[in-house]
Design a protein around this motif. Structure first.
Motif, PDB file in Angstrom:
ATOM      1  N   ALA A  32      13.638   3.499  -5.588  1.00  0.00           N
ATOM      2  CA  ALA A  32      12.906   2.242  -5.785  1.00  0.00           C
ATOM      3  C   ALA A  32      11.557   2.491  -6.456  1.00  0.00           C
ATOM      4  CB  ALA A  32      12.711   1.533  -4.446  1.00  0.00           C
ATOM      5  N   TRP A  33      10.797   3.463  -5.973  1.00  0.00           N
ATOM      6  CA  TRP A  33       9.478   3.743  -6.536  1.00  0.00           C
ATOM      7  C   TRP A  33       9.558   4.181  -7.991  1.00  0.00           C
ATOM      8  CZ3 TRP A  33       8.198   7.159  -1.774  1.00  0.00           C
ATOM      9  CH2 TRP A  33       7.807   6.356  -0.694  1.00  0.00           C
ATOM     10  N   ASN A  34      10.698   4.791  -8.376  1.00  0.00           N
ATOM     11  CA  ASN A  34      10.851   5.328  -9.720  1.00  0.00           C
ATOM     12  C   ASN A  34      11.814   4.527 -10.582  1.00  0.00           C
ATOM     13  OD1 ASN A  34       9.231   7.962  -9.736  1.00  0.00           O
ATOM     14  ND2 ASN A  34      10.294   7.967  -7.766  1.00  0.00           N
ATOM     15  N   HIS A  35      12.246   3.380 -10.069  1.00  0.00           N
ATOM     16  CA  HIS A  35      13.130   2.476 -10.814  1.00  0.00           C
ATOM     17  C   HIS A  35      14.374   3.213 -11.304  1.00  0.00           C
ATOM     18  CE1 HIS A  35       9.671  -0.115 -10.555  1.00  0.00           C
ATOM     19  NE2 HIS A  35       8.962   0.805 -11.160  1.00  0.00           N
ATOM     20  N   LEU A  36      15.005   3.981 -10.392  1.00  0.00           N
ATOM     21  CA  LEU A  36      16.191   4.757 -10.715  1.00  0.00           C
ATOM     22  C   LEU A  36      17.427   4.073 -10.151  1.00  0.00           C
ATOM     23  CD1 LEU A  36      14.876   8.325  -9.764  1.00  0.00           C
ATOM     24  CD2 LEU A  36      15.101   7.365 -12.060  1.00  0.00           C
ATOM     25  N   SER A  37      18.450   3.967 -10.961  1.00  0.00           N
ATOM     26  CA  SER A  37      19.712   3.401 -10.488  1.00  0.00           C
ATOM     27  C   SER A  37      20.434   4.444  -9.643  1.00  0.00           C
ATOM     28  CB  SER A  37      20.586   3.003 -11.676  1.00  0.00           C
ATOM     29  OG  SER A  37      21.060   4.167 -12.338  1.00  0.00           O
TER      30      SER A  37
END
Length: 119
Positions: A32-37
């Motif tokens: 979430a913090w790194n916008h990773l799927s």
């Protein structure tokens, strides 16, 4: 434990799970913090946020990926960008970019890498 807004540069052999354990956070929070799927792959040299600090991501993407920071602007590298193209865009020297980001000559930029743009 990670301080608010801390970052971690991915090293060879590291996994998201291992990084999460090191900083005592969940993989879900790191994503979430790194916008990773869920299918995102982390790469050597990539800089990950390991704490909740920092500005939240805007709902829509701005034309420029640079945002304000206390020590200059931050730019998120996109595929195909080079130090030369970024130096030209921000009207700074390549050496100034390298110095601001503790980069050695010959080190490639990675998509998703966060660069400090000196003022």
């Amino acid at each position: 434990p990670a301080a608010s807004g801390s970052t971690h540069r991915v090293r060879r052999g590291e996994t998201l799970g291992g990084i999460a354990r090191r900083y005592r956070v969940s993989v879900a929070k790191l994503r979430a913090w790194n916008h990773l799927s869920a299918k995102a792959v982390i790469r050597v040299g990539q800089v990950l946020r390991v704490g909740p600090g920092g500005a939240s991501r805007p709902a829509s993407r701005p034309a420029s990926r640079a945002v304000s920071a206390s020590a200059g602007r931050i730019h998120i590298v996109r595929a195909g960008e080079t130090l030369t193209s970024l130096a030209r865009r921000y009207k700074v020297t390549i050496q100034a970019l390298r110095t601001a980001n503790s980069m050695r000559a010959g080190r490639p930029l990675l998509a998703g890498q966060r660069l400090t743009i000196p003022s």
